[in-house]
Design a protein around this motif. Structure first.
Motif, PDB file in Angstrom:
ATOM      1  N   GLY A 127       0.780  -1.225   0.000  1.00 21.95           N
ATOM      2  CA  GLY A 127       0.000   0.000   0.000  1.00 21.95           C
ATOM      3  C   GLY A 127       0.811   1.273   0.000  1.00 21.95           C
ATOM      4  N   THR A 128       0.093   2.375   0.106  1.00 24.31           N
ATOM      5  CA  THR A 128       0.723   3.673   0.178  1.00 24.31           C
ATOM      6  C   THR A 128       1.436   3.840   1.510  1.00 24.31           C
ATOM      7  OG1 THR A 128       0.310   6.045   0.178  1.00 24.31           O
ATOM      8  CG2 THR A 128      -1.442   4.680   1.012  1.00 24.31           C
ATOM      9  N   ASP A 129       2.629   4.414   1.445  1.00 35.04           N
ATOM     10  CA  ASP A 129       3.366   4.724   2.674  1.00 35.04           C
ATOM     11  C   ASP A 129       3.560   3.482   3.544  1.00 35.04           C
ATOM     12  OD1 ASP A 129       4.650   6.945   3.747  1.00 35.04           O
ATOM     13  OD2 ASP A 129       3.106   7.281   5.243  1.00 35.04           O
ATOM     14  N   SER A 130       3.590   2.318   2.926  1.00 35.75           N
ATOM     15  CA  SER A 130       3.540   1.077   3.692  1.00 35.75           C
ATOM     16  C   SER A 130       4.890   0.701   4.281  1.00 35.75           C
ATOM     17  CB  SER A 130       3.032  -0.069   2.807  1.00 35.75           C
ATOM     18  OG  SER A 130       3.841  -0.200   1.664  1.00 35.75           O
ATOM     19  N   ALA A 131       4.830  -0.263   5.193  1.00 32.80           N
ATOM     20  CA  ALA A 131       6.056  -0.787   5.800  1.00 32.80           C
ATOM     21  C   ALA A 131       6.926  -1.396   4.711  1.00 32.80           C
ATOM     22  CB  ALA A 131       5.706  -1.841   6.840  1.00 32.80           C
ATOM     23  N   PRO A 132       8.234  -1.143   4.720  1.00 31.91           N
ATOM     24  CA  PRO A 132       9.116  -1.812   3.758  1.00 31.91           C
ATOM     25  C   PRO A 132       8.944  -3.331   3.857  1.00 31.91           C
ATOM     26  CG  PRO A 132      10.316  -0.136   4.991  1.00 31.91           C
ATOM     27  CD  PRO A 132       8.986  -0.276   5.657  1.00 31.91           C
TER      28      PRO A 132
END
Length: 480
Positions: free
Chosen positions: A393-398
């Motif tokens: 997703g957007t801005d998600s955890a690496p």
């Protein structure tokens, strides 16, 4: 006659559309029952029951203002335009008032309603109410929707400093109309009535929501930042169900937080600042729904992750759903969800990462299961959270950031209080062993508790390999 169409805004106070409709003349309210659509959207039985209970409270309060609340059947949203048109004809309605909703199907429904009614000369007025900022008004310098929360938040702060959204007054009592309110059904076919203990956890009505907000902002918000990650502590507001149903507004929440913090957004009480940050996360995910409608269509925000080799593992999925993974913090969290219709936010991330990383099961399976059980189920927040945890997703955890359930358990439930509350079969274990009974090798006779269904280390390695092998290594470049 003015018609207010209630949806996810079941409150009298700070209700933009309701106040606007009442200010223009005699007003009647309507709520549409759409059980077939609710089933398609995986709405939880406990959430539907919560809607009905809040509708009963709202009908009583509207009645004190002589505003009738009508109930109509529109099994699917395709039926809505004709149902509302017939109602408008029946009561000679001049204008329909509604607060905007933002999923792709909701937007299409509302556009169809507007076309149908306007063709008959009936005005349709739509209002910003569910959010602080209208989607499309918070954009990057190039005119696109933000994909990174911190950048979105910065612009929101600038806007809020410049102009704080004000609260809307409740409507005044109107002259009686010769229209009787309809009875609110006790239940809807296809949606089981939840147990009494679940219903008691979530009392209906604006007064209950306001009491919860006041108690939190007066006494608990100061400690929110330090206690919100500990599921055994009452460190969160417990307002999500009321926000999702619109029993309380985001504006009311923002004003309460600011009042507790001398009007400051970014300084003062760290708890208040952190909670305002969470309100803006909620805002961010709603804007994502509008700016990137593919997430409303069960698609990954990051298109390249559609190629992920998710596993088909029905037995492991069932073990996760039924709280028998053999990992106490996962199972305790899932039991909390099944029993209360709610799960602590830290644990939502832990169980989501476990499903999507350690079990390598498609995030959509988890998203759907959550929606079918959450009393606070909200498409934007639920989808955003699942895609964050699964690194799609957007801005998600690496992708290489994978929560270890054991270390999360030891860190955020150090005494095992939460685990023992939901897994009483482990009550006899000490605070060290309760996080990982498998280490005991059965010596202490833990009955009715399974061994872990997966090796955490090996499954972590498997997940890293799958993410690294995405086509063209696109995702590896993003995550690095």
């Amino acid at each position: 006659m003015q018609l207010i169409w209630l949806r996810s805004d079941l409150r009298l106070h700070d209700n933009t559309a309701l106040s606007a409709a009442a200010a223009r003349g005699p007003c009647v309210a309507v709520y549409l029952l759409s059980p077939e659509q609710w089933l398609v959207h995986d709405d939880a039985p406990c959430k539907v029951d919560f809607w009905l209970r809040n509708l009963r409270e709202m009908s009583r309060e509207l009645g004190q203002l002589n505003i009738p609340l009508l109930i109509r059947q529109a099994p699917r949203w395709d039926d809505v335009p004709s149902v509302l048109l017939n109602l408008c004809r029946e009561w000679q309605v001049d204008a329909l008032h509604l607060n905007e909703e933002y999923g792709i199907h909701e937007s299409r429904r509302d556009a169809a309603v507007a076309r149908t009614l306007q063709a008959e000369g009936i005005e349709v007025h739509r209002y910003l109410d569910q959010l602080l900022f209208r989607p499309g008004s918070v954009l990057t310098r190039t005119g696109t929707y933000f994909q990174v929360f911190s950048q979105f938040r910065k612009v929101c702060y600038e806007r809020l400093h410049h102009s704080l959204p004000s609260l809307v007054g409740a409507p005044h009592k109107q002259a009686p109309l010769n229209i009787a309110s309809d009875a609110i059904p006790l239940r809807i076919v296809g949606f089981a009535t939840p147990a009494a203990n679940l219903r008691n956890l979530w009392p209906a009505g604006e007064a209950a929501a306001r009491h919860r907000l006041d108690s939190f902002s007066d006494a608990q918000i100061e400690h929110y930042q330090s206690e919100r990650d500990f599921p055994a502590k009452p460190g969160t507001s417990q307002l999500s169900a009321y926000l999702a149903a619109g029993v309380i507004s985001v504006r009311q929440c923002l004003h309460a937080a600011l009042n507790s913090n001398q009007g400051e957004f970014e300084s003062g009480k760290t708890g208040a600042v952190t909670w305002i940050n969470e309100l803006l996360w909620r805002e961010f995910y709603k804007h994502i729904l509008v700016g990137y409608p593919r997430v409303s269509r069960h698609r990954a925000f990051r298109p390249e992750t559609e190629a992920l080799a998710w596993r088909n593992a029905p037995e492991e999925l069932a073990a996760w759903q039924q709280a028998r993974t053999g990992l106490p913090i996962i199972d305790a969290a899932m039991r909390q969800l099944l029993a209360t219709g709610w799960m602590h936010n830290r644990l939502r991330m832990v169980v989501a990462m476990f499903l999507t990383k350690n079990l390598l099961i498609d995030w959509r399976e988890g998203e759907r299961f959550f929606m079918r059980h959450l009393i606070d189920g909200d498409l934007a927040a639920n989808n955003g959270g699942w895609q964050w945890s699964s690194s799609t997703g957007t801005d998600s955890a690496p992708y290489f950031r994978i929560f270890n359930p054991l270390s999360q358990s030891e860190k955020f439930d150090p005494e095992g209080v939460f685990i023992k509350q939901w897994l009483p079969e482990l009550a006899g274990l000490n605070k060290k062993d309760v996080h990982n009974p498998a280490n005991l090798g059965g010596l202490f006779g833990v009955v009715d508790y399974p061994p872990p269904i997966v090796d955490l280390s090996a499954s972590r390695t498997r997940a890293l390999t799958v993410f690294k092998n995405l086509p063209l290594r696109q995702y590896a470049a993003v995550g690095s």
